[in-house]
Scaffold this motif. Sequence first.
Motif, PDB file in Angstrom:
ATOM      1  N   VAL A 115     -24.734 -21.771  28.457  1.00 51.82           N
ATOM      2  CA  VAL A 115     -24.925 -20.416  28.979  1.00 51.82           C
ATOM      3  C   VAL A 115     -25.809 -19.612  28.033  1.00 51.82           C
ATOM      4  N   LEU A 116     -25.637 -19.837  26.734  1.00 48.72           N
ATOM      5  CA  LEU A 116     -26.433 -19.174  25.707  1.00 48.72           C
ATOM      6  C   LEU A 116     -27.038 -20.223  24.777  1.00 48.72           C
ATOM      7  N   ARG A 117     -28.095 -19.832  24.074  1.00 51.96           N
ATOM      8  CA  ARG A 117     -28.678 -20.652  23.028  1.00 51.96           C
ATOM      9  C   ARG A 117     -28.503 -19.923  21.701  1.00 51.96           C
ATOM     10  N   GLU A 118     -28.459 -20.659  20.626  1.00 58.39           N
ATOM     11  CA  GLU A 118     -28.270 -20.019  19.321  1.00 58.39           C
ATOM     12  C   GLU A 118     -29.332 -18.953  19.061  1.00 58.39           C
ATOM     13  N   GLU A 119     -30.564 -19.215  19.493  1.00 59.54           N
ATOM     14  CA  GLU A 119     -31.633 -18.240  19.233  1.00 59.54           C
ATOM     15  C   GLU A 119     -31.428 -16.928  19.978  1.00 59.54           C
ATOM     16  N   ASP A 120     -30.608 -16.941  21.050  1.00 55.33           N
ATOM     17  CA  ASP A 120     -30.349 -15.713  21.801  1.00 55.33           C
ATOM     18  C   ASP A 120     -29.695 -14.644  20.930  1.00 55.33           C
ATOM     19  N   PHE A 121     -28.910 -15.069  19.949  1.00 55.65           N
ATOM     20  CA  PHE A 121     -28.184 -14.109  19.123  1.00 55.65           C
ATOM     21  C   PHE A 121     -29.111 -13.293  18.226  1.00 55.65           C
ATOM     22  N   MET A 122     -30.340 -13.792  18.041  1.00 58.02           N
ATOM     23  CA  MET A 122     -31.314 -13.071  17.224  1.00 58.02           C
ATOM     24  C   MET A 122     -32.460 -12.486  18.036  1.00 58.02           C
ATOM     25  N   THR A 123     -32.473 -12.750  19.328  1.00 55.89           N
ATOM     26  CA  THR A 123     -33.593 -12.261  20.142  1.00 55.89           C
ATOM     27  C   THR A 123     -33.160 -11.345  21.278  1.00 55.89           C
ATOM     28  N   LEU A 124     -31.911 -11.441  21.710  1.00 58.31           N
ATOM     29  CA  LEU A 124     -31.428 -10.612  22.814  1.00 58.31           C
ATOM     30  C   LEU A 124     -30.541  -9.484  22.290  1.00 58.31           C
ATOM     31  N   SER A 125     -30.411  -8.445  23.107  1.00 59.80           N
ATOM     32  CA  SER A 125     -29.511  -7.346  22.777  1.00 59.80           C
ATOM     33  C   SER A 125     -28.106  -7.673  23.271  1.00 59.80           C
ATOM     34  N   GLU A 126     -27.149  -6.879  22.859  1.00 58.92           N
ATOM     35  CA  GLU A 126     -25.785  -7.102  23.328  1.00 58.92           C
ATOM     36  C   GLU A 126     -25.664  -6.962  24.851  1.00 58.92           C
ATOM     37  N   PRO A 127     -26.259  -5.932  25.476  1.00 58.94           N
ATOM     38  CA  PRO A 127     -26.196  -5.881  26.948  1.00 58.94           C
ATOM     39  C   PRO A 127     -26.813  -7.106  27.614  1.00 58.94           C
ATOM     40  N   GLU A 128     -27.881  -7.642  27.027  1.00 62.91           N
ATOM     41  CA  GLU A 128     -28.517  -8.830  27.608  1.00 62.91           C
ATOM     42  C   GLU A 128     -27.625 -10.061  27.470  1.00 62.91           C
ATOM     43  N   ILE A 129     -26.936 -10.183  26.347  1.00 62.83           N
ATOM     44  CA  ILE A 129     -26.007 -11.302  26.158  1.00 62.83           C
ATOM     45  C   ILE A 129     -24.858 -11.206  27.163  1.00 62.83           C
ATOM     46  N   ILE A 130     -24.295 -10.015  27.295  1.00 67.12           N
ATOM     47  CA  ILE A 130     -23.201  -9.802  28.250  1.00 67.12           C
ATOM     48  C   ILE A 130     -23.648 -10.145  29.659  1.00 67.12           C
ATOM     49  N   LYS A 131     -24.852  -9.726  30.029  1.00 66.69           N
ATOM     50  CA  LYS A 131     -25.363 -10.006  31.377  1.00 66.69           C
ATOM     51  C   LYS A 131     -25.517 -11.503  31.602  1.00 66.69           C
ATOM     52  N   LYS A 132     -26.025 -12.223  30.585  1.00 66.49           N
ATOM     53  CA  LYS A 132     -26.188 -13.670  30.738  1.00 66.49           C
ATOM     54  C   LYS A 132     -24.845 -14.360  30.972  1.00 66.49           C
ATOM     55  N   ILE A 133     -23.836 -13.932  30.247  1.00 64.34           N
ATOM     56  CA  ILE A 133     -22.517 -14.532  30.439  1.00 64.34           C
ATOM     57  C   ILE A 133     -21.978 -14.216  31.829  1.00 64.34           C
ATOM     58  N   GLU A 134     -22.102 -12.967  32.249  1.00 62.17           N
ATOM     59  CA  GLU A 134     -21.568 -12.579  33.559  1.00 62.17           C
ATOM     60  C   GLU A 134     -22.341 -13.223  34.707  1.00 62.17           C
ATOM     61  N   ASP A 135     -23.619 -13.465  34.505  1.00 68.18           N
ATOM     62  CA  ASP A 135     -24.416 -14.146  35.535  1.00 68.18           C
ATOM     63  C   ASP A 135     -24.049 -15.617  35.643  1.00 68.18           C
ATOM     64  N   GLU A 136     -23.408 -16.157  34.618  1.00 75.88           N
ATOM     65  CA  GLU A 136     -23.069 -17.577  34.583  1.00 75.88           C
ATOM     66  C   GLU A 136     -21.555 -17.801  34.659  1.00 75.88           C
ATOM     67  N   MET A 137     -20.866 -16.939  35.392  1.00 72.92           N
ATOM     68  CA  MET A 137     -19.416 -17.060  35.460  1.00 72.92           C
ATOM     69  C   MET A 137     -18.950 -18.257  36.285  1.00 72.92           C
ATOM     70  N   THR A 138     -19.885 -19.151  36.567  1.00 68.25           N
ATOM     71  CA  THR A 138     -19.514 -20.432  37.186  1.00 68.25           C
ATOM     72  C   THR A 138     -19.195 -21.467  36.110  1.00 68.25           C
ATOM     73  N   GLY A 139     -19.173 -21.028  34.840  1.00 69.57           N
ATOM     74  CA  GLY A 139     -18.882 -21.933  33.737  1.00 69.57           C
ATOM     75  C   GLY A 139     -17.441 -22.390  33.760  1.00 69.57           C
ATOM     76  N   SER A 140     -16.992 -22.953  32.659  1.00 75.97           N
ATOM     77  CA  SER A 140     -15.650 -23.524  32.607  1.00 75.97           C
ATOM     78  C   SER A 140     -14.587 -22.457  32.805  1.00 75.97           C
ATOM     79  N   GLN A 141     -13.404 -22.901  33.222  1.00 74.03           N
ATOM     80  CA  GLN A 141     -12.287 -21.978  33.397  1.00 74.03           C
ATOM     81  C   GLN A 141     -11.902 -21.360  32.063  1.00 74.03           C
ATOM     82  N   GLU A 142     -12.038 -22.128  30.983  1.00 69.78           N
ATOM     83  CA  GLU A 142     -11.696 -21.599  29.665  1.00 69.78           C
ATOM     84  C   GLU A 142     -12.603 -20.429  29.291  1.00 69.78           C
ATOM     85  N   LEU A 143     -13.905 -20.577  29.508  1.00 72.97           N
ATOM     86  CA  LEU A 143     -14.839 -19.500  29.203  1.00 72.97           C
ATOM     87  C   LEU A 143     -14.554 -18.283  30.070  1.00 72.97           C
TER      88      LEU A 143
END
Length: 365
Positions: free
Chosen positions: A260-288
Amino acid sequence: MPNFFQPYTWDYMLERNPPRAYSVADYHEILCPRADYPAFLKPYLELPLLTRLKGIGLLCGTDWTKLYRNRFYYSRFDHSLGVALIIWHFTHDKAQTIAGLLHDVSTPVFSHVSDFRKGDALTQTATEEPNELLIRGDAALARLLAADSLTADQVCDYHNYPVADNEIPQLSADRLEYMYPSGMALDGSWTYEEIRRTYGDLRVLKNEEGLPELGFATPEIATEYTEHFCLIGHILQLNEDKLCLHMLGQIMNLAVEEGVLREEDFMTLSEPEIIKKIEDEMTGSQELKSLYCTFRDMTSIVHSQGKLAGHFCVNLKVKLRYINPLVQMPDGSVRRIREVSPQADKIISDFLSWEDTPFGCVKLL
């Protein structure tokens, strides 16, 4: 005698102060009045190296969960500028001021959550490692430094300047700066009047090693500031804070593992962008999904002696943020506040001896 911090539960601390309106600009004006503002900082503040920090909150991802009631958003950019303003106010030294401005350029999204991700909850210094590399590798910064007759050597490590940074429990510009907005945002516990009174009492004194260190001119104000600082530090050692940062770190780790994320995202994206990526990918595992939804919607946790089934639980030792500042006595001597104030000595002793329950747990959604 009961521990000073025993009554200070999470809900009590976050609800004990009335709503207050804060302005970052007004707060920064206290740190360095406009008439003395270091105008040479303007081009540095426009560097992508620094503007990236506008998308990173000072308070380690806590702006994104209902467990907190943060009163306003304060970014790592705001913090970096605040540190620079304090250093300039007390030293009027360009190199030290710019070193302070640059001290957080390697901070990833969610700030010290990255340290929790890497198992460094106790020292919380892992995020600092790439800082010098980023400073030395930035061509635009190098041009600005050359124009100011400075070199990367002079600004790449603010630890070289004791007014900018030093070891706990000493007081430094960095430590001073982050506790003012932390208190304002977390529990509304700093008024502008209190900030002006405590900040206005500060001086650059010589410590036991003959090094410059920020300290107070008045024992009573030093005691007041110490109590306030330690109360905010208390919030940061409660199980609620430990659980929140550790859980968000686990969410980030899982998001990377699942693509859902790449390590480089933590240094290139903002917090709202990270949150959006996770929410857009809520088809991930049940644990996530479970961890993320719990993080976003939790409003309380359970303080427990052991792990609870069906809960996310933490048992962590974290960095203790407290101070034992210098104070100048009426006879001109300089001492630590614990030596001259029984009240401050008890507060610090109780802070260091206080422990939350072994586990903090929250029921997973």
